[in-house]
Design a protein around this motif. Structure first.
Motif, PDB file in Angstrom:
ATOM      1  N   GLU A 167       0.826  -1.203   0.000  1.00  9.25           N
ATOM      2  CA  GLU A 167       0.000   0.000   0.000  1.00  9.25           C
ATOM      3  C   GLU A 167       0.863   1.257   0.000  1.00  9.25           C
ATOM      4  O   GLU A 167       0.544   2.247  -0.662  1.00  9.25           O
ATOM      5  CB  GLU A 167      -0.920  -0.004   1.219  1.00  9.25           C
TER       6      GLU A 167
ATOM      7  N   LYS B  67       0.515   4.015  -2.942  1.00 12.52           N
ATOM      8  CA  LYS B  67       0.032   5.354  -2.613  1.00 12.52           C
ATOM      9  C   LYS B  67       1.139   6.405  -2.613  1.00 12.52           C
ATOM     10  O   LYS B  67       0.936   7.511  -3.122  1.00 12.52           O
ATOM     11  CB  LYS B  67      -0.669   5.328  -1.256  1.00 12.52           C
ATOM     12  N   MET B  68       2.289   6.089  -2.055  1.00 11.08           N
ATOM     13  CA  MET B  68       3.298   7.129  -1.860  1.00 11.08           C
ATOM     14  C   MET B  68       4.174   7.348  -3.088  1.00 11.08           C
ATOM     15  O   MET B  68       4.636   8.458  -3.331  1.00 11.08           O
ATOM     16  CB  MET B  68       4.148   6.799  -0.638  1.00 11.08           C
TER      17      MET B  68
ATOM     18  N   ALA C  16      -0.088  10.049  -3.636  1.00 16.01           N
ATOM     19  CA  ALA C  16      -1.411  10.238  -3.031  1.00 16.01           C
ATOM     20  C   ALA C  16      -1.249  10.976  -1.709  1.00 16.01           C
ATOM     21  O   ALA C  16      -0.273  10.772  -0.988  1.00 16.01           O
ATOM     22  CB  ALA C  16      -2.089   8.896  -2.794  1.00 16.01           C
TER      23      ALA C  16
ATOM     24  N   SER D 127      -1.879  10.790   1.411  1.00 11.83           N
ATOM     25  CA  SER D 127      -2.206  10.079   2.654  1.00 11.83           C
ATOM     26  C   SER D 127      -0.942   9.512   3.292  1.00 11.83           C
ATOM     27  O   SER D 127      -0.954   8.414   3.834  1.00 11.83           O
ATOM     28  CB  SER D 127      -3.199   8.950   2.367  1.00 11.83           C
ATOM     29  N   GLU D 128       0.151  10.278   3.244  1.00 16.78           N
ATOM     30  CA  GLU D 128       1.424   9.761   3.703  1.00 16.78           C
ATOM     31  C   GLU D 128       1.444   9.461   5.196  1.00 16.78           C
ATOM     32  O   GLU D 128       2.029   8.476   5.627  1.00 16.78           O
ATOM     33  CB  GLU D 128       2.550  10.746   3.353  1.00 16.78           C
TER      34      GLU D 128
ATOM     35  N   VAL E 192      -0.393   6.164   5.888  1.00 20.79           N
ATOM     36  CA  VAL E 192       0.325   5.031   5.305  1.00 20.79           C
ATOM     37  C   VAL E 192       1.576   4.722   6.111  1.00 20.79           C
ATOM     38  O   VAL E 192       1.870   3.568   6.428  1.00 20.79           O
ATOM     39  CB  VAL E 192       0.689   5.323   3.833  1.00 20.79           C
TER      40      VAL E 192
END
Length: 214
Positions: free
Chosen positions: A159, A163-164, A168, A170-171, A174
């Protein structure tokens, strides 16, 4: 000059090759005797021990490169490239020596570091956690597919990559999820506090996981 007819004469017919095979008349005894089994197991154990020693050295090198990347803004991308190449080697060796989790975690580490030059502090921290997770697997000799706990770490790392590396927003969530999963893998308990804001300096956590801290 190549003579196809002469070359053809070098190859005997199937029956001739079969008759010339070792022990064709009596057959070859391929039963796995206790003595033969012991010899095979000895070779496997020795090769696995060699891999474990080599893997620990590799992960030590990766952790040193990771630390250097935190304190060297010039040429930082070379350190991540180094980690990427070492992770690629571990990926190819893990399953071969009975460590499919090493292959899985190393593949994710390779993806995290591929083409990386200026990561955020949180992505840099997750790369360090990925290396820690690899070290835990080898240090504790967790062979085979692992349990739900090891798969949870793999999911968190995956994930993080999705994501990173795709930027995205949402660091924080995550990074906290990865830190929680890896710490549970090492200590079998969840962290007591939420992961702190990470800076460029370093701090030692109680369980030995080294991360940038406040």
């Amino acid at each position: 000059m190549f003579d196809p007819h002469a070359a053809g004469r070098l190859i005997g017919n199937r029956g001739d090759l079969k008759r010339k095979a070792v022990n064709y008349k009596r057959g070859q005894d391929m039963r796995l005797t206790p003595e033969l089994r012991g010899q095979i197991e000895k070779v496997i154990v020795e090769n696995q021990a060699d891999f474990e020693r080599s893997a620990r050295d590799t992960m030590q090198t990766m952790k040193e490169a990771w630390g250097s990347a935190a304190f060297n803004s010039i040429g930082r991308g070379r350190y991540y490239e180094w980690i990427h190449d070492l992770a690629l080697e571990l990926k190819g060796q893990g399953s071969l020596f009975g460590y499919p989790l090493v292959t899985l975690y190393a593949d994710n580490l390779k993806n995290l570091c591929g083409g990386l030059t200026h990561p955020s502090t949180r992505l840099h921290a997750i790369i360090g956690l990925n290396i820690d997770a690899l070290n835990i697997i080898v240090r504790r000799r967790i062979t085979g597919p692992g349990s739900v706990l090891e798969r949870r770490v793999a999911e968190a790392l995956r994930e993080a990559y999705v994501k990173m590396r795709l930027r995205a927003p949402s660091e924080i969530a995550v990074e906290h999820k990865v830190a929680t999963a890896v710490r549970q893998l090492d200590s079998k308990r969840a962290p007591a506090v939420q992961s702190p804001e990470l800076k460029q300096t370093a701090r030692q956590w109680p369980n030995g996981v080294r991360l940038p801290a406040n």
